[in-house]
Design a protein around this motif. Structure first.
Motif, PDB file in Angstrom:
ATOM      1  N   THR A   1     -15.209   0.179   3.785  1.00  0.00           N
ATOM      2  CA  THR A   1     -15.282   1.295   2.834  1.00  0.00           C
ATOM      3  C   THR A   1     -14.886   2.599   3.518  1.00  0.00           C
ATOM      4  O   THR A   1     -14.121   3.407   2.978  1.00  0.00           O
ATOM      5  CB  THR A   1     -16.725   1.429   2.292  1.00  0.00           C
ATOM      6  OG1 THR A   1     -17.152   0.130   1.891  1.00  0.00           O
ATOM      7  CG2 THR A   1     -16.791   2.382   1.122  1.00  0.00           C
TER       8      THR A   1
ATOM      9  N   THR B   1       0.863  -1.165   0.000  1.00  0.00           N
ATOM     10  CA  THR B   1       0.000   0.000   0.000  1.00  0.00           C
ATOM     11  C   THR B   1       0.902   1.216   0.000  1.00  0.00           C
ATOM     12  O   THR B   1       1.789   1.331   0.837  1.00  0.00           O
ATOM     13  CB  THR B   1      -0.880   0.013   1.252  1.00  0.00           C
ATOM     14  OG1 THR B   1      -1.496  -1.262   1.352  1.00  0.00           O
ATOM     15  CG2 THR B   1      -1.954   1.080   1.175  1.00  0.00           C
TER      16      THR B   1
ATOM     17  N   ASP C   1     -10.244   0.409  12.830  1.00  0.00           N
ATOM     18  CA  ASP C   1      -9.137   1.006  12.073  1.00  0.00           C
ATOM     19  C   ASP C   1      -7.978   1.440  12.962  1.00  0.00           C
ATOM     20  O   ASP C   1      -6.936   1.815  12.459  1.00  0.00           O
ATOM     21  CB  ASP C   1      -9.633   2.141  11.167  1.00  0.00           C
ATOM     22  CG  ASP C   1     -10.207   3.300  11.946  1.00  0.00           C
ATOM     23  OD1 ASP C   1     -10.030   3.329  13.176  1.00  0.00           O
ATOM     24  OD2 ASP C   1     -10.826   4.179  11.307  1.00  0.00           O
TER      25      ASP C   1
ATOM     26  N   LYS D   1     -11.065   2.952   4.130  1.00  0.00           N
ATOM     27  CA  LYS D   1     -10.232   3.228   2.956  1.00  0.00           C
ATOM     28  C   LYS D   1      -9.978   4.712   2.753  1.00  0.00           C
ATOM     29  O   LYS D   1      -9.014   5.093   2.113  1.00  0.00           O
ATOM     30  CB  LYS D   1     -10.901   2.647   1.698  1.00  0.00           C
ATOM     31  CG  LYS D   1     -10.719   1.146   1.597  1.00  0.00           C
ATOM     32  CD  LYS D   1     -10.708   0.664   0.167  1.00  0.00           C
ATOM     33  CE  LYS D   1     -10.442  -0.824   0.101  1.00  0.00           C
ATOM     34  NZ  LYS D   1     -11.600  -1.583  -0.389  1.00  0.00           N
TER      35      LYS D   1
ATOM     36  N   GLU E   1      -7.972  -4.589   6.993  1.00  0.00           N
ATOM     37  CA  GLU E   1      -7.316  -5.199   5.831  1.00  0.00           C
ATOM     38  C   GLU E   1      -6.823  -6.610   6.137  1.00  0.00           C
ATOM     39  O   GLU E   1      -6.200  -7.239   5.282  1.00  0.00           O
ATOM     40  CB  GLU E   1      -6.090  -4.375   5.409  1.00  0.00           C
ATOM     41  CG  GLU E   1      -6.356  -2.944   5.018  1.00  0.00           C
ATOM     42  CD  GLU E   1      -6.369  -2.008   6.212  1.00  0.00           C
ATOM     43  OE1 GLU E   1      -6.334  -2.490   7.369  1.00  0.00           O
ATOM     44  OE2 GLU E   1      -6.451  -0.785   6.002  1.00  0.00           O
TER      45      GLU E   1
END
Ligand code: ANZ
Length: 943
Positions: free
Chosen positions: A358, A212, A399, A361, A337
């Motif tokens: 979503t 990433t 997250d 991200k 992830e």
């Protein structure tokens, strides 16, 4: 002749260039000393007065070391690949090589004019093919190496292959990708070349990896973390997004421990070392496997087709620094992830998990770490078991858990960790206290106090004993082990840009192959435009007829830090076309003794350079483990902005009338930056202001005492604030010697300080006064050969000692004021004595080299330079005081001090004191009954 700095400076700069005065010797009986500046990126704006600060300091030091008998290497070059030239190329079509060459010419002119003692025969430019050939060569070495953990160094891939052929993968302890195959020697040999190569890629120190990245669409490139500030590119301020890409990477993590340990062996500023330590981020803890129910609580490998294990995942592994809290674990959190998210998510939870992913991200890693307050997450619907008590606990995604750190999964302990606590409260998850006095709200620290409760075999133990017991237990049942983790990640090593080193690789059947060494350099091809291709490939994709006979060239170029990660070695042997530097040159120069540069390179350049250095050491190409023994960060020179104040009328419109700063309280005004070059001692040059812009042509002014006084503020030095001071202007007006001394005079080297041209006159006057000492009233050169007096010798030796002490501890500003004192003292003594002046010239020469060279010649020294004259030897005998200021007391009360020669005996002292008119005034006509003299201490009179 009066002090004609222009002629003198030009003459000596020419002399130094013509004679190669500062060429370092490669073979020398003298000890070596390597003084290095961080080489500049030659930007279009040229140098402002802030840039040379570090260069002046290092130049003084280099010149001083030559006088002290060292063979000094003091080189300069250009870090000349980079984005700005390419951005300019995109806008104008101008080839970056042309822009770069122009900018370099400007830099060179500006540097020359400041009288630096660089050995220009060793100049390097990272963008020149004979330089980047070796950058590509180092890339080849990295590709051909792997890290052997047992030997704790890099070794050749050939050696690894040999091991595989003889013993298979057993007995290899490497830093590698996570998923590597285990195989026997026969199995290895049975693999196709293709399969072998893709396996080896998992070991190479430079390798391809899907990662990433910070993708900046506007710049068309990937950026390093330190080039992204709050979601925008540092250069240009364009938005940056997260994107997955196949990228070249450097396995710097293999060197994490050595990079950390090495910090203890080098003399660098402590805050800088601390930044590197944090960046490396070593954590000592444990990894623990939480079994998934139904898979049995015994531990098996995860699904791995390579080993033939096709079982689905049977556990989730976490990394924790607080394994002692394992009985307080009430849920598990994995990164959104995490590879198991899809398989763990139950149909009922799918919608909320998808929605959460979503949302994640949109956030960068930095945002995710920074945002500690807002609690968010989603339940997967699945459970794991606590390996120690078999309790069933929920698996969540959130997250705050980062995919790239540790294992991307955490065991959550609400009674031990603040974030977990907030999470549990928010989602109504259980909280189990595990320390007898522990209470998250009172912030008791169980690592320091308390014993365990609710913790089975740990109950009653303290932190140390508990931690040891739990690790032993986990190891015994195969559910965990002690583990060290580093925050540092492997470094991405590719950019989708034009103006950089081509990566010396071509692809055949999807696998990378190196360009042969004798085909280096792989030249940067010409392209029609410096933009990505229509299909989104990097600009190199536009090059025509640019194809390897066997496959396609790599289209990305190396990142900005490639060329700067080894350049100090090239200076040791810059012309060598057989090696990046010869063995002899490296054996002689070894490392950099003093490195001066900005603190903005703390975690980029200085980490990558240390990494490449350690690698080059491992493969026996260099001799030192650390490249930069001592490092100093020079402070920033800030700008001093000037303002005029525009009068605002009753309805809020700006007028064309300007109010002097002292009067603005009486009016409604609004400040406007004015160019500092039309302001002197805060007084505005009204004529120049009117000419500055057409709209000011008929400006009117409300003055104070007939003058327009500007306001002042300290800001960053920047074109935007019109506060940039160009060293060219200063050098034109006062000369380089004045500028050099003045920059040092501004304050301690490491400190940031505002530029203020106002004080420069003082330094100029000092140099003129110095010049004057060598001349008579008619400005004719005139020195005497008389024996120096004691007082003269004392002044001289004071300054010799002071400069020696100051320079050795890099305190350049304090020497400048001492020089001023010395010149004042000697002027007062009417000193024009050759013996004194000649020595003084050498002492001052590292600061003000031009004037000193000129005077050295005028003094009748053999034609040539004073750069290698011996620095005068300090003699403490001249500083011994031969007088003493005796306190003179009358009836026990001190009235005054009186200087009396220390050679006088008490009887003579008494006579001397009584003859003094001031003493007689105190005595008021009386004769003392008794006078007590203690030699070297006091004189007391009883009246
Ligand atoms: C349980 C625990 C209990 C933790 C406790 C802390 C305090 P450093 O020092 O940064 O290495 N952690 C592990 N992996 C993580 C990831 N990928 N993203 C976010 N957090 C992660 O900290 C390691 C600690 O940070 C680990 O120890 C883990 O939480 C969390 F009272 O485990 B701890």
């Amino acid at each position: 002749m009066d002090y004609q700095f222009k002629d003198i400076e030009q003459k000596w700069q020419q002399f130094w260039a013509d004679n190669g005065t500062f060429k370092a010797e490669d073979k020398s009986a003298k000890p070596k000393y390597y003084v290095l500046d961080m080489f500049p990126y030659p930007s279009g704006a040229g140098l402002h007065v802030g840039h040379p600060l570090g260069y002046i300091a290092s130049d003084i030091f280099a010149r001083y070391k030559r006088l002290k008998g060292f063979n000094v290497l003091h080189p300069m070059g250009y870090d000349s690949f980079g984005l700005p030239a390419e951005q300019y190329a995109i806008q104008t079509g101008q080839h970056p090589a042309i822009t770069t060459a122009d900018n370099i010419a400007t830099y060179r002119r500006q540097l020359d004019q400041l009288g630096f003692s660089f050995d220009w025969s060793r100049e390097v430019r990272t963008s020149s093919p004979d330089y980047y050939k070796w950058t590509q060569w180092i890339f080849r070495q990295l590709f051909n190496s792997w890290y052997n953990k047992d030997a704790d160094k890099a070794e050749s891939i050939a050696k690894l292959v040999e091991h595989f052929e003889q013993k298979g993968s057993a007995g290899i302890n490497a830093v590698s990708d996570e998923e590597i195959l285990s195989f026997t020697a026969d199995e290895w040999k049975a693999l196709s070349n293709q399969e072998q190569q893709s396996e080896l890629l998992k070991y190479r120190l430079t390798y391809l990896r899907e990662s990433t990245v910070n993708w900046c669409p506007a710049l068309g490139t990937v950026l390093a973390n330190d080039e992204v500030k709050e979601g925008f590119s540092e250069r240009g301020g364009y938005p940056v997004e997260q994107k997955k890409m196949l990228q070249w990477s450097m396995r710097i993590t293999a060197y994490a421990e050595r990079l950390l340990q090495g910090l203890d062996t080098i003399d660098w500023p402590e805050p800088l070392k601390e930044m590197q330590r944090n960046w490396i981020g070593k954590s000592t803890g444990a990894s623990v496997r939480f079994p998934l129910p139904g898979s049995g609580s015994e531990v098996r490998e995860t699904a791995n087709p390579a080993t033939g294990n096709t079982n689905p995942a049977t556990y989730i592994e976490v990394f924790t620094t607080r394994v002692d809290t394992i009985f307080g674990v009430t849920f598990l959190v994995i990164a959104p992830e995490h590879e198991l998210v899809a398989s763990l998510t139950t149909p009922e939870q799918k919608a909320s998990i998808d929605a959460y992913i979503t949302q994640t991200k949109k956030k960068s890693e930095l945002d995710r770490m920074a945002d500690a307050k807002t609690v968010s997450g989603a339940f997967t619907g699945s459970y794991v078991l606590n390996p120690l008590n078999g309790e069933k606990i929920q698996i969540w995604i959130a997250d705050y858990v980062l995919a790239g750190y540790g294992t991307g999964a955490v065991m959550a302990v609400p009674s031990g960790d603040q974030r977990d606590y907030l999470f549990a409260k928010h989602f109504n998850l259980p909280i189990v206290p595990i320390i007898d006095i522990q209470n998250i709200e009172t912030e008791a620290d169980p690592t320091k106090e308390g014993t365990y409760i609710n913790s089975d075999f740990m109950n009653g133990l303290d932190y140390k004993a508990g931690t040891a017991a739990v690790i032993a237990k986990l190891e015994a049942i195969g559910a965990g082990k002690a583990k060290v983790n580093f925050r540092m990640r492997d470094a991405i090593f590719g950019r989708q840009r034009y103006w950089g080193e081509p990566v010396p690789v071509y692809f055949k059947d999807g696998l990378p192959h190196l360009i042969e060494e004798d085909h280096l350099p792989l030249l940067l091809p010409e392209v029609d435009k410096y933009l990505p291709t229509e299909t989104g490939e990097p600009p190199l994709g536009r090059a025509e007829n640019w194809k390897h006979p066997e496959g396609e060239y790599e289209l990305s170029t190396m990142p900005g830090w490639a060329g700067s990660s080894w350049y100090w070695y090239r200076y040791m042997d810059a012309q060598n076309d057989k090696e990046f530097a010869s063995k002899e040159a490296i054996a002689y120069w070894k490392d950099v003794d003093l490195y001066i540069g900005g603190s903005e390179h703390a975690t980029g350049h200085l980490l990558y350079s240390r990494f490449w250095n350690k690698f080059l050491k491992d493969i026996d190409k260099v001799v030192e483990e650390e490249p930069f023994k001592k490092l100093i960060n020079q402070g920033m020179i800030q700008g001093r902005s000037n303002f005029v104040y525009r009068l605002i009328d009753e309805i809020g419109r700006g007028t064309n009338t300007f109010v002097s700063h002292g009067l603005i309280r009486e009016y409604h005004t609004s400040p406007i930056h004015v160019d500092v070059n039309m302001v002197e001692n805060e007084v505005l040059n009204i004529k120049r202001f009117k000419e500055w812009r057409p709209e000011f042509a008929d400006a009117e002014f409300i003055l104070e005492n007939g003058k327009y006084i500007c306001g002042v503020e300290v800001e960053k030095m920047s074109k935007r604030y019109y506060n940039v001071v160009n060293p060219d202007d200063i050098a034109q007006r006062y000369g380089a010697d004045t500028l050099r001394m003045y920059e040092m005079f501004l304050g301690p080297l490491e400190q940031s300080k505002p530029w203020n041209t106002n004080g420069i006159e003082g330094v100029f006057k000092f140099l003129r006064k110095f010049w004057r000492m060598f001349h008579n009233d008619a400005w004719e050169f005139s020195v005497s050969n008389a024996e120096p007096s004691k007082a003269e010798l004392k002044s001289l030796h004071k300054i010799i000692r002071k400069v020696e002490e100051d320079v050795e501890r890099f305190s350049f500003n304090t020497s400048v004021s001492s020089f001023m004192i010395a010149v004042n003292e000697l002027t007062d003594l009417k000193c024009n004595n050759r013996a004194i002046l000649q020595e003084l010239v050498i002492v001052l020469s590292s600061y003000a080299p031009h004037i000193c060279e000129e005077l050295w010649t005028l003094l009748g020294n053999p034609a040539g330079t004073l750069s290698y004259a011996p620095f005068p030897k300090f003699n403490s005998a001249y500083l011994v005081e031969d007088e003493f200021a005796y306190p003179i007391s009358i009836n026990g009360k001190t009235k005054m001090n009186l200087n009396v020669s220390l050679s006088l005996e008490p009887k003579d002292i008494e006579a001397f004191v009584l003859a003094n008119t001031d003493v007689q005034r105190y005595l008021d006509g009386k004769t003392p009954k008794k006078v007590i003299v203690v030699k070297g201490r006091i004189v007391n009179m009883v009246v």
